[in-house]
Design an enzyme around this catalytic site. Structure first.
Site, PDB file in Angstrom:
ATOM      1  N   THR A 145      -0.315 -10.776  47.898  1.00 48.82           N
ATOM      2  CA  THR A 145       0.644 -10.980  48.972  1.00 48.82           C
ATOM      3  C   THR A 145       1.843 -10.516  48.396  1.00 48.82           C
ATOM      4  O   THR A 145       2.285 -10.931  47.053  1.00 48.82           O
ATOM      5  CB  THR A 145       0.601 -12.271  49.611  1.00 48.82           C
ATOM      6  OG1 THR A 145      -0.516 -12.736  50.071  1.00 48.82           O
ATOM      7  CG2 THR A 145       1.697 -12.443  50.504  1.00 48.82           C
TER       8      THR A 145
ATOM      9  N   LYS B 263      -4.934 -15.064  56.074  1.00 47.47           N
ATOM     10  CA  LYS B 263      -6.039 -14.326  55.907  1.00 47.47           C
ATOM     11  C   LYS B 263      -7.002 -14.961  56.771  1.00 47.47           C
ATOM     12  O   LYS B 263      -7.909 -14.504  57.527  1.00 47.47           O
ATOM     13  CB  LYS B 263      -6.271 -13.985  54.453  1.00 47.47           C
ATOM     14  CG  LYS B 263      -5.243 -13.021  53.795  1.00 47.47           C
ATOM     15  CD  LYS B 263      -5.568 -13.051  52.330  1.00 47.47           C
ATOM     16  CE  LYS B 263      -4.597 -12.291  51.576  1.00 47.47           C
ATOM     17  NZ  LYS B 263      -4.775 -12.679  50.291  1.00 47.47           N
TER      18      LYS B 263
ATOM     19  N   LEU C 169       2.601 -17.674  47.471  1.00 45.69           N
ATOM     20  CA  LEU C 169       1.977 -16.279  47.890  1.00 45.69           C
ATOM     21  C   LEU C 169       0.898 -16.137  47.063  1.00 45.69           C
ATOM     22  O   LEU C 169       0.711 -16.118  45.782  1.00 45.69           O
ATOM     23  CB  LEU C 169       2.917 -15.137  47.982  1.00 45.69           C
ATOM     24  CG  LEU C 169       4.245 -15.479  48.882  1.00 45.69           C
ATOM     25  CD1 LEU C 169       5.488 -14.413  48.639  1.00 45.69           C
ATOM     26  CD2 LEU C 169       3.877 -15.748  50.417  1.00 45.69           C
ATOM     27  N   ASP C 170      -0.259 -15.458  47.784  1.00 43.89           N
ATOM     28  CA  ASP C 170      -1.367 -14.990  47.132  1.00 43.89           C
ATOM     29  C   ASP C 170      -0.869 -13.919  45.883  1.00 43.89           C
ATOM     30  O   ASP C 170      -0.185 -13.161  46.284  1.00 43.89           O
ATOM     31  CB  ASP C 170      -2.573 -14.717  47.837  1.00 43.89           C
ATOM     32  CG  ASP C 170      -3.205 -15.536  48.969  1.00 43.89           C
ATOM     33  OD1 ASP C 170      -3.079 -16.719  48.520  1.00 43.89           O
ATOM     34  OD2 ASP C 170      -3.456 -15.245  49.872  1.00 43.89           O
ATOM     35  N   LYS C 171      -1.922 -13.814  44.845  1.00 41.10           N
ATOM     36  CA  LYS C 171      -1.884 -12.693  43.979  1.00 41.10           C
ATOM     37  C   LYS C 171      -1.404 -11.227  44.734  1.00 41.10           C
ATOM     38  O   LYS C 171      -0.444 -10.533  44.215  1.00 41.10           O
ATOM     39  CB  LYS C 171      -2.840 -12.681  42.845  1.00 41.10           C
ATOM     40  CG  LYS C 171      -2.492 -11.577  41.850  1.00 41.10           C
ATOM     41  CD  LYS C 171      -3.439 -11.963  40.759  1.00 41.10           C
ATOM     42  CE  LYS C 171      -3.549 -10.625  39.713  1.00 41.10           C
ATOM     43  NZ  LYS C 171      -4.473 -10.961  38.842  1.00 41.10           N
TER      44      LYS C 171
END
Ligand code: URA
Length: 237
Positions: free
Chosen positions: A105, A186, A101-103
Site C-alpha cells: 500500500t 482489501k 499500511l500494508d507493504k
C-alpha cells in the site's frame, strides 16, 4: 544529548559540517562558545545558538511520508526496508509510524513521537476517518456501493462500520472508513465480490496526502497541519 547530535536533529546541516562549525566557534551553549562536538547538553533547558540564532528544541516531531510500495510500516524489520529507513539522517530514534499500511500500500503515513496523538488517531472509539483510493479488478457497481455503505461481514466478530464511497472511474473508488482492522479495505472489497489491485491512503482525519510529495519522500508537517490535528484531537477528528 551530544551537541552535534542536537544540531543535526534540527536539520541544520550534515554531522560533519556541524562538527566543523562547532570547532570554528559558531555554536554557543548558554552564551558560552562550545568548541567540542561531544559536549553534553540538556536539550530541553540549555540555550543553544547556531550562527547567532537560538535553536528551539522541539519536543514533538511530525513527518508526513508518502509511503511507496515495498517498504514495511515498522520501526525496524529483520528482512525488509522500513519506512524509517526512508527518513535518512534526521531525528528519528524516538519516532514511530502511526498505524500500519500494508507493504504494497502507498500513500499518507504520519511518523511522530507524539504517543497521545497516535493513540487518538488509531483508537477505534475515536472514529477517525481514513480515506483510500482503490483501483479495482472489476467494474464497481451500485450493489457493491450499497453493501460497503451498510457495513460488510469480513469474517470478524462484527461487520465493518458503514463506509463512505466516492466513485472515481468505472474501476476506481475513494473509500472512507473509520476503523483500522487488518487488511480492512482489501477484505471489504473482497467481501462484496471485487478485488483491490492498488491501494493508496490519501487522508487521515484532517491530514491530506500532499500530492506534490514524490513517493518515498517526506516533509515536516506545517504548523497549520499540526494545529489542525491538535484542534481536532479535542473535538471531532
Ligand atoms: N486496508 C488494507 O487492506 N490495507 C492497508 O494497507 C490499509 C487499509
Amino acid at each position: 544529548m551530544r551537541l552535534d547530535k542536537f544540531l543535526r536533529e534540527q536539520n541544520l546541516g550534515t554531522r560533519s559540517q556541524l562538527k566543523k562549525d562547532i570547532q570554528a566557534g559558531l555554536v554557543s551553549v548558554n552564551g558560552i562558545t562550545a568548541l567540542s562536538p561531544q559536549q553534553q547538553i540538556a536539550e530541553e533547558t540549555d540555550q543553544v545558538s547556531y550562527k547567532g540564532q537560538l535553536c528551539v528544541y522541539e519536543k514533538y516531531i511530525y513527518y508526513l511520508l508518502h509511503k511507496p510500495a515495498g517498504v514495511v510500516s515498522a520501526v525496524r524489520d529483520a528482512h525488509d526496508k522500513t519506512v524509517m529507513d526512508l527518513l535518512g539522517d534526521v531525528r528519528k530514534n524516538d519516532l514511530f509510524p502511526v498505524g500500519r499500511l500494508d507493504k504494497d500500500t502507498e500513500g499518507l503515513l504520519l511518523i511522530t513521537n507524539d504517543g497521545k496523538l497516535s493513540h487518538e488517531l488509531l483508537s477505534p472509539t475515536k472514529h477517525v476517518e481514513k480515506e483510500y483510493e482503490c483501483c479495482l479488478a472489476d467494474v464497481f457497481d451500485e450493489r457493491q456501493k450499497v453493501l460497503l455503505e451498510q457495513g460488510v461481514d469480513i469474517g470478524d466478530k462484527k461487520p465493518t462500520a458503514p463506509a463512505h464511497v466516492r466513485r472515481l472511474t468505472e474501476r476506481k473508488i475513494a473509500l472512507t472508513i473509520t476503523e483500522g482492522r487488518f487488511h480492512q479495505v482489501k477484505r471489504m472489497l473482497h467481501a462484496v465480490g471485487n478485488e483491490v489491485t492498488y491501494l493508496k491512503r490519501i487522508r487521515m482525519g484532517p491530514l491530506i496526502l500532499d500530492e506534490t510529495l514524490p513517493r518515498g519522500s517526506w516533509r515536516r508537517l506545517t504548523k497549520e497541519e499540526v494545529e489542525c490535528l491538535q484542534y481536532d484531537r479535542s473535538s471531532h477528528l
